[in-house]
Design an enzyme around this catalytic site. Structure first.
Site, PDB file in Angstrom:
ATOM      1  N   LYS A 212      18.248  -1.843   5.940  1.00  0.00           N
ATOM      2  CA  LYS A 212      18.498  -1.910   4.500  1.00  0.00           C
ATOM      3  C   LYS A 212      18.191  -0.531   3.923  1.00  0.00           C
ATOM      4  CE  LYS A 212      16.240  -2.621   0.821  1.00  0.00           C
ATOM      5  NZ  LYS A 212      16.962  -1.699  -0.092  1.00  0.00           N
TER       6      LYS A 212
ATOM      7  N   GLU B  82      18.711   1.150  -2.174  1.00  0.00           N
ATOM      8  CA  GLU B  82      19.855   0.797  -3.035  1.00  0.00           C
ATOM      9  C   GLU B  82      20.230   1.971  -3.938  1.00  0.00           C
ATOM     10  OE1 GLU B  82      16.813  -0.178  -3.145  1.00  0.00           O
ATOM     11  OE2 GLU B  82      16.146  -0.908  -5.093  1.00  0.00           O
TER      12      GLU B  82
ATOM     13  N   GLU C  47       0.258   9.878  -6.779  1.00  0.00           N
ATOM     14  CA  GLU C  47       1.333  10.637  -6.135  1.00  0.00           C
ATOM     15  C   GLU C  47       2.364  10.959  -7.222  1.00  0.00           C
ATOM     16  OE1 GLU C  47       3.871   8.420  -3.398  1.00  0.00           O
ATOM     17  OE2 GLU C  47       4.194  10.224  -2.203  1.00  0.00           O
TER      18      GLU C  47
ATOM     19  N   CYS D  94       7.653  12.959   1.238  1.00  0.00           N
ATOM     20  CA  CYS D  94       6.323  12.365   1.458  1.00  0.00           C
ATOM     21  C   CYS D  94       5.382  13.403   2.038  1.00  0.00           C
ATOM     22  CB  CYS D  94       6.407  11.169   2.380  1.00  0.00           C
ATOM     23  SG  CYS D  94       6.836  11.648   4.047  1.00  0.00           S
TER      24      CYS D  94
HETATM   25  P1  NAD Z   1      10.140   2.191  -2.781  1.00  0.00           P
HETATM   26  O1  NAD Z   1       8.926   1.554  -2.222  1.00  0.00           O
HETATM   27  O2  NAD Z   1      10.436   2.040  -4.217  1.00  0.00           O
HETATM   28  O3  NAD Z   1      11.433   1.654  -2.011  1.00  0.00           O
HETATM   29  C1  NAD Z   1      11.455   1.539  -0.610  1.00  0.00           C
HETATM   30  C2  NAD Z   1      12.264   0.308  -0.230  1.00  0.00           C
HETATM   31  O4  NAD Z   1      11.597  -0.851  -0.715  1.00  0.00           O
HETATM   32  C3  NAD Z   1      13.671   0.310  -0.800  1.00  0.00           C
HETATM   33  O5  NAD Z   1      14.573  -0.060   0.213  1.00  0.00           O
HETATM   34  C4  NAD Z   1      13.604  -0.711  -1.917  1.00  0.00           C
HETATM   35  O6  NAD Z   1      14.802  -1.433  -2.069  1.00  0.00           O
HETATM   36  C5  NAD Z   1      12.495  -1.643  -1.500  1.00  0.00           C
HETATM   37  N1  NAD Z   1      11.774  -2.190  -2.657  1.00  0.00           N
HETATM   38  C6  NAD Z   1      11.531  -1.555  -3.836  1.00  0.00           C
HETATM   39  N2  NAD Z   1      10.827  -2.357  -4.664  1.00  0.00           N
HETATM   40  C7  NAD Z   1      10.611  -3.504  -3.992  1.00  0.00           C
HETATM   41  C8  NAD Z   1       9.928  -4.718  -4.306  1.00  0.00           C
HETATM   42  N3  NAD Z   1       9.330  -4.904  -5.486  1.00  0.00           N
HETATM   43  N4  NAD Z   1       9.900  -5.703  -3.382  1.00  0.00           N
HETATM   44  C9  NAD Z   1      10.497  -5.532  -2.185  1.00  0.00           C
HETATM   45  N5  NAD Z   1      11.170  -4.404  -1.841  1.00  0.00           N
HETATM   46  C10 NAD Z   1      11.228  -3.414  -2.726  1.00  0.00           C
HETATM   47  O7  NAD Z   1      10.043   3.728  -2.357  1.00  0.00           O
HETATM   48  P2  NAD Z   1      10.987   4.924  -2.801  1.00  0.00           P
HETATM   49  O8  NAD Z   1      10.718   5.247  -4.228  1.00  0.00           O
HETATM   50  O9  NAD Z   1      12.377   4.651  -2.384  1.00  0.00           O
HETATM   51  O10 NAD Z   1      10.433   6.100  -1.873  1.00  0.00           O
HETATM   52  C11 NAD Z   1       9.422   7.005  -2.262  1.00  0.00           C
HETATM   53  C12 NAD Z   1       8.095   6.643  -1.631  1.00  0.00           C
HETATM   54  O11 NAD Z   1       8.235   6.625  -0.211  1.00  0.00           O
HETATM   55  C13 NAD Z   1       7.001   7.662  -1.916  1.00  0.00           C
HETATM   56  O12 NAD Z   1       5.820   6.999  -2.211  1.00  0.00           O
HETATM   57  C14 NAD Z   1       6.876   8.441  -0.608  1.00  0.00           C
HETATM   58  O13 NAD Z   1       5.628   9.018  -0.366  1.00  0.00           O
HETATM   59  C15 NAD Z   1       7.165   7.351   0.373  1.00  0.00           C
HETATM   60  N6  NAD Z   1       7.591   7.908   1.650  1.00  0.00           N
HETATM   61  C16 NAD Z   1       6.681   7.883   2.659  1.00  0.00           C
HETATM   62  C17 NAD Z   1       7.023   8.440   3.888  1.00  0.00           C
HETATM   63  C18 NAD Z   1       6.032   8.437   5.009  1.00  0.00           C
HETATM   64  O14 NAD Z   1       6.439   8.616   6.148  1.00  0.00           O
HETATM   65  N7  NAD Z   1       4.752   8.239   4.731  1.00  0.00           N
HETATM   66  C19 NAD Z   1       8.294   9.001   4.085  1.00  0.00           C
HETATM   67  C20 NAD Z   1       9.202   8.987   3.009  1.00  0.00           C
HETATM   68  C21 NAD Z   1       8.834   8.424   1.802  1.00  0.00           C
END
Ligand code: NAD
Length: 519
Positions: free
Chosen positions: A195, A198, A404, A303
């Site tokens: 997935k 989006e 963050e 990240c």
């Molecule tokens: P996000 O958590 O908003 O989204 C990630 C995924 O979760 C998406 O596919 C989204 O559809 C889903 N999602 C979002 N809200 C949800 C909910 N309420 N319930 C269930 N699923 C949900 O993250 P983002 O904004 O897309 O990415 C940025 C974050 O990712 C930052 O915090 C960054 O540090 C982290 N990140 C971490 C790494 C790592 O390896 N540590 C790598 C890349 C990004």
């Protein structure tokens, strides 16, 4: 409130001019080897962050489509697990070549939907492709161990696939993160449902086409879209044995809880606050360049962005020069040839970063460089841009330090000694990445051994490990204990079996049973 022509929920895209609201383009699902249009009534608009023009719509996959996806992945597993490892290796070899050839096409989609510069987007594809290249060595990577315990007894291990696996991805690396997941999972004999975020599904859709072209059989790789409903399905569905998640803290913790309480393996990489320690003995020019690139590159939406600088002793005198370098970065749309910094992913993300900068000032930090409301070319006037921003005199109790920021904002703290810098970093809950800039081998070694952070750079600002190693986030930056890619990645996607075999050549006619524990 549904548009009859394209069945798009109008309420989802109402804060833009009507000419920009609807697009005939809809991102498809990839189920059982077919690219199909979802039957949903619920479509999520995707905007180009540099202009806020509509790019596509992403479906909230319907429950029936999700069920079909999981069932086809479960069915495909039955035959895929029986393919020889050499067959799987050949497919991966072809896939890496196809990705290499289509790098620009994938990168173009990333710049359009995610906003990062085209050059940086190519890096996103490259760092993902390297995982595929590493997975091509599956014939060696999956080798077990064997010991001749005695002349008539052998013990050996095998690593077997789990079944259907799922990958839930963030927006910030639309190619690299899915490529951390599905190539290794399918190389090990699993099937995988991805997935993508989006907010930028395009890169994954191109990767799915390439996987099909490379010969990945129907159902072995599946792509579904959506948000909470789709994620809940993946956490609950009986066919799914393991979930890889990369994203924010709140969502990662939720998925970890929900997935593990359903008996699934979950690996979740979460948020970060990466500190760079600047020692006064470092090479000033190199350090300031590295710091500027790692703090502001990709608009700080990595990240592993180096978002927090800790100046030790006299190194804090370099701050004015850092500001001068940051001022030189060009803020514009990612396709512009001179672009250094593109937009943030959304208007909400921009507002959030602005709020955290404001809170820093309100709480006593000094705004050395204010990137809010930057000047950009006219055609990007509606984009979500923030330029490099530097806050100094930051302290550990400020929100701009604790949260963050995920934007092009560098918060700067000062300490007197390396030990103070180490204490400060170890007190921060996150443990994703860190770096030290120094010319002293003993300082570097001392730092590496005393810091409680997963990835450490020594004069390397963003030390994301190459895929023969693993991505080893630490403390609050990870839930679960098996890391992504490298040896850990394969461990996550496989189950060990240990076989002990006895082939006795003599003494087989002995009639007394052994009742004691064998020794
Ligand atoms: P996000 O958590 O908003 O989204 C990630 C995924 O979760 C998406 O596919 C989204 O559809 C889903 N999602 C979002 N809200 C949800 C909910 N309420 N319930 C269930 N699923 C949900 O993250 P983002 O904004 O897309 O990415 C940025 C974050 O990712 C930052 O915090 C960054 O540090 C982290 N990140 C971490 C790494 C790592 O390896 N540590 C790598 C890349 C990004």
């Amino acid at each position: 409130n549904i548009c009859n022509k394209c069945r798009i929920n109008r309420s989802l895209s109402t804060n833009l001019p009507s000419s920009r609201r609807y697009s005939p383009d809809r991102t498809r699902l990839f189920i059982n080897g077919e690219f199909v249009e979802s039957k949903t009534d619920n479509w999520i608009p995707v905007y180009n962050p540099a202009t806020n023009e509509l790019v596509t719509h992403v479906p909230e996959t319907t429950p029936q489509e999700l069920k079909d996806a999981a069932e086809s992945a479960a069915e495909a597993f039955k035959s895929w697990r029986k393919t020889s490892i050499l067959t799987r290796q050949q497919i991966l070899l072809d896939l890496q070549l196809l990705i290499r050839k289509d790098t620009d096409k994938i990168a173009k989609s990333i710049t359009e939907e995610q906003g990062k510069t085209f050059a940086d987007a190519k890096g996103d594809v490259l760092r993902g492709r390297q995982v595929v290249e590493n997975a091509c060595g599956i014939t060696n990577l999956l080798m077990g161990e064997k010991l001749a315990v005695a002349t008539d007894m052998d013990t050996y291990t095998m690593r077997e696939p789990l079944g259907v696996t799922a990958g839930i991805c963030p927006f910030n690396f639309p190619a690299m993160i899915p490529l951390w997941m599905f190539p290794l999972s399918i190389a090990a004999g699993n099937t995988m449902i991805i997935k993508p975020s989006e907010r930028d599904p395009g890169a994954m859709m191109i990767l799915a086409k390439l996987a099909k072209k490379a010969g990945v059989p129907n159902g072995v790789l599946t792509v579904v879209h959506g948000s909470v409903g789709t994620v809940n399905f993946l956490c609950d569905n009986e066919h799914i044995k393991a979930i890889s998640f990369v994203g924010s803290d709140k969502v990662g913790k939720y998925i970890y809880q929900r997935g593990t309480s359903n008996g699934k393996r979950v690996q979740a990489n979460l948020g970060a606050k990466n500190h760079g320690v600047i020692m006064p003995d470092a090479n000033k020019n190199l350090t300031l360049n590295q710091l500027t690139g790692a703090a502001f590159g990709a608009a700080g939406q990595r990240c592993m962005a180096l978002s927090t600088a800790v100046f030790v002793g006299e190194a804090q005198e370099w701050l004015p020069e850092l500001v001068e370098r940051a001022k030189k970065l060009k803020i514009t749309g990612g396709f512009e040839p001179d672009a250094d910094i593109g937009p943030l992913i959304s208007r909400d993300a921009k507002a959030r970063v602005e709020r955290l900068v404001r809170s820093g000032v309100d709480q006593g930090a000094k705004l050395l460089l204010d990137g809010r409301n930057p000047r950009v070319p006219d055609k990007y006037k509606s984009g979500n841009f923030i330029g490099p921003t530097i806050l100094s005199n930051v302290t550990m109790d400020m929100n701009c330090y604790k949260e963050e920021i995920f934007g092009p904002v560098l918060v700067c703290l000062s300490v007197d000694t390396l030990n103070e810098a180490i204490d400060l970093i170890n007190k921060n809950p996150y443990g994703n990445g860190t770096a030290i800039f120094t010319n002293s081998g003993s300082n570097a070694r001392y730092f590496a051994h005393n810091i409680e952070v997963g990835q450490i750079g020594i004069n390397v600002p963003i030390p994301v490990p190459l895929p023969m190693f693993s991505f080893t986030g630490n403390r609050a930056s990870i839930q679960g204990d098996i890391n992504f890619y490298g040896k850990s990645g394969l461990q996550f996607y496989t189950q060990s079996k240990t076989v002990t075999a006895l082939w006795r050549h003599e003494d087989v006619n002995h009639t007394k049973s052994a009742v004691n524990m064998p020794t």
